[in-house]
Design a protein around this motif. Structure first.
Motif, mmCIF file in Angstrom:
data_model
loop_
_atom_site.group_PDB
_atom_site.id
_atom_site.type_symbol
_atom_site.label_atom_id
_atom_site.label_comp_id
_atom_site.label_asym_id
_atom_site.label_seq_id
_atom_site.Cartn_x
_atom_site.Cartn_y
_atom_site.Cartn_z
ATOM 1 N N SER A 99 0.855 -1.191 0.000
ATOM 2 C CA SER A 99 0.000 0.000 0.000
ATOM 3 C C SER A 99 0.885 1.232 0.000
ATOM 4 N N TRP A 114 -3.541 8.135 -1.470
ATOM 5 C CA TRP A 114 -4.407 7.220 -2.246
ATOM 6 C C TRP A 114 -3.610 6.375 -3.232
ATOM 7 N N ASN A 123 -4.508 3.531 -6.664
ATOM 8 C CA ASN A 123 -5.346 2.571 -7.392
ATOM 9 C C ASN A 123 -4.452 1.631 -8.194
ATOM 10 N N ASP A 139 -13.618 -6.946 -4.612
ATOM 11 C CA ASP A 139 -12.590 -5.912 -4.779
ATOM 12 C C ASP A 139 -11.382 -6.430 -5.548
ATOM 13 N N TRP A 185 -5.317 -4.529 -8.049
ATOM 14 C CA TRP A 185 -5.739 -3.516 -7.054
ATOM 15 C C TRP A 185 -6.825 -4.179 -6.218
ATOM 16 N N GLN A 187 -9.309 -3.485 -4.553
ATOM 17 C CA GLN A 187 -10.257 -2.415 -4.306
ATOM 18 C C GLN A 187 -11.008 -2.227 -5.604
ATOM 19 N N SER A 188 -11.970 -1.361 -5.622
ATOM 20 C CA SER A 188 -12.635 -1.087 -6.881
ATOM 21 C C SER A 188 -13.139 0.341 -6.862
ATOM 22 N N SER A 242 -16.004 2.108 -4.301
ATOM 23 C CA SER A 242 -16.378 1.307 -3.136
ATOM 24 C C SER A 242 -16.022 2.099 -1.876
ATOM 25 N N GLU A 257 -14.136 3.118 1.073
ATOM 26 C CA GLU A 257 -12.777 2.938 1.583
ATOM 27 C C GLU A 257 -12.671 3.669 2.919
ATOM 28 N N GLY A 284 -6.520 2.212 -0.352
ATOM 29 C CA GLY A 284 -6.214 1.213 -1.380
ATOM 30 C C GLY A 284 -5.007 0.366 -1.049
ATOM 31 N N SER A 317 -8.515 -6.946 4.701
ATOM 32 C CA SER A 317 -8.777 -7.701 3.468
ATOM 33 C C SER A 317 -8.845 -9.198 3.752
ATOM 34 N N ARG A 334 -12.404 -6.491 0.509
ATOM 35 C CA ARG A 334 -12.068 -5.601 1.625
ATOM 36 C C ARG A 334 -13.113 -5.801 2.719
#
Ligand code: FRU
Length: 475
Positions: free
Chosen positions: A17, A22, A24, A261, A280, A282-283, A286, A288, A297, A421, A436
């Motif tokens: 991370s 942030w 993506n 995700d 990633w 995540q999406s 979504s 966060e 993310g 996660s 997530r």
């Protein structure tokens, strides 16, 4: 300066991370001078998406990553609104990054290079590719992005994600080059047919075990029953690229992941010949929850890419065993009531099970269990339906995702728990669900529940796992 992380409650212990801010898509995934490099779409100044930079991490072993300085920042006319996604490749000892320069209503492909893998210089003749004229090619010029470059024979090829002029069909363009600097349009390699999406992002291409695999992240696939429930999907076609014509002939579109995700995966070949993928975790759009803590993310664990019976399977890389600290192991379990096992619990960790499905008709496994929280796996073997439910997982999004499994006598489950996660690998990556969840730190229980008679587990192991990414210092 990166945004400061104010609370590490959901910060991953071993997933990649940001050091604050942030992220993506993974970008530029490649091997260079014996190390794995991963870049990512990064906004260092806030925990929201913003003008994109490329964050950068490096690893000797694919499991323990170190932060490096930001590799690319949107400082030039041709990328002033962001250095969007792209790929990395080594040539003659130099590391080349190809990325999309984002400017209003236009996207181009630009290049940067480095001789130390840390400091990058943008090519003086950027951009190297601008979108073709829409009189020559059926293309909606503002969506033309995410270059992935590879070498075949003595020629470099690049796939770029795009859509048709009427904005109805995703498509992939191929360019070719002998020197990485001068590129020529070759073909439209593939285009959406039916419900395959109206825009194709983040194409990736790999030759795996004699097959060509085109990976894409389509936008606009419509939900069908309980399939395609996420806003956007990531999947693949297995087929054959004709390097003469530039046309990719292929089978059906298949998903890479059935969880909540997973988006924009990247693949790279590593020196031992394996193809490795990171996505990633995540999406888009979504929830966060970690944004309030100064970051957003993370990336999936690295997965191997194989082709088995015409389908892509993605088991976690074997290197992950190197994170294991302690092991609890139980064999030949048969039980009829809800059961916990001593030492099988954790906020983070890895759970590996071999389940006998001839004796086990239906089961539930609750993960990250606390007083009021649980993330729930259920499997009904009569109808071969496997589900993950996060309605009670804690903060964050809720809902359920499912996958239909082929009939089988056995099931292997490998589950990676991190602070926010849960990644579930069924039968060594035949099916994967990445999710997530935001439970409290003290929601650590794991409960095994037979749902129709016996729960028979041939082997159950739980490993505590060490750190794979530097932990934020929070005062
Ligand atoms: C995919 C994507 C890419 C783009 C990037 C921008 O998630 O939309 O197509 O390059 O994110 O951050």
């Amino acid at each position: 300066m990166a945004l400061r992380i104010t609370n590490a409650r959901w910060y991953p212990k071993y997933h990649i991370s940001t050091p604050g801010g942030w992220c993506n898509d993974p970008n530029g995934f490649c091997f260079y001078k014996g190390q794995a490099h991963l870049f990512y779409q990064y906004h260092p100044h806030s925990a929201q998406w913003g003008p994109m930079h490329w964050g950068h991490v490096v690893s000797d072993d694919l499991i323990r990553w170190k932060h490096l300085p930001i590799a690319l920042a949107p400082t030039n006319d041709y990328d002033r609104d962001g250095c969007f996604s792209g790929s990395g490749i080594e040539k003659d000892g130099r590391l080349y990054l190809f990325y999309t320069g984002n400017i209003p209503n236009e996207q181009n492909q630009s290049m940067a290079f480095s001789d130390d893998g840390i400091h990058f210089e943008k090519f003086e003749h950027n951009p190297v590719i601008v979108a073709p004229d829409d009189k020559d090619v059926d293309i909606f010029r503002p969506d033309f992005r995410d270059p992935k470059v590879w070498l075949h024979g003595d020629t470099y090829y690049m796939v770029i994600g795009a859509r048709t002029k009427d904005r109805m069909r995703g498509q992939i363009l191929i360019y070719e080059s002998k020197n990485l600097c001068d590129w020529e349009f070759k073909s439209i390699a593939a285009r959406a047919e039916g419900n395959q999406g109206e825009n194709w992002e983040c194409p990736n291409f790999a030759s795996v075990e004699g097959k060509d695999v085109l990976i894409l992240s389509p936008q606009g696939i419509k939900r069908v029953g309980n399939m395609y429930r996420n806003l956007f999907q990531s999947g693949y076609f297995v087929g054959r690229l004709d390097y003469e014509t530039g046309i990719f002939t292929h089978g059906d579109f298949e998903l890479l992941d059935y969880g909540f995700d997973f988006y924009a995966p990247q693949v790279t070949k590593i020196p031992d010949g394996r193809t490795i993928m990171i996505g990633w975790l995540q999406s888009w759009f979504s929830v966060e929850v970690e944004q309030e803590d100064g970051w957003a993310g993370l990336m999936t664990v690295p997965r191997e890419v194989h082709v088995k019976n015409g389908k892509v399977v993605t088991p976690p890389v074997k290197e992950l065993a190197g994170l294991r600290l302690s092991e609890k192991s139980y064999d030949n379990l048969v039980f009829y009531e809800d059961t916990k096992f001593d030492g099988v619990e954790g906020e983070t960790g890895e759970l590996v099970m071999e389940i006998d499905l001839t004796e086990t008709k239906a089961f539930e496994i609750d993960l990250r269990v606390g007083e009021e929280e649980k993330s729930v796996i259920t499997c009904d073997n009569a109808i071969h339906l496997f589900k993950f439910n996060r309605d009670k997982a804690g903060a964050g999004g809720d809902g359920e995702r499912e996958v239909k499994l082929p009939p089988s006598d056995k099931m292997k489950l490998q589950i990676f728990l991190d602070r926010s996660s849960i990644e579930i690998f069924i039968n060594d990556g035949e099916y994967v669900l990445s999710n997530r969840v935001y439970p409290r730190a003290d929601s650590t229980g794991i409960v095994f529940m037979p749902k129709d008679g016996a729960f028979k587990i041939d082997s159950l192991k739980f490993y505590t796992l060490g750190e794979g990414i530097p932990q934020p210092v929070v005062d």
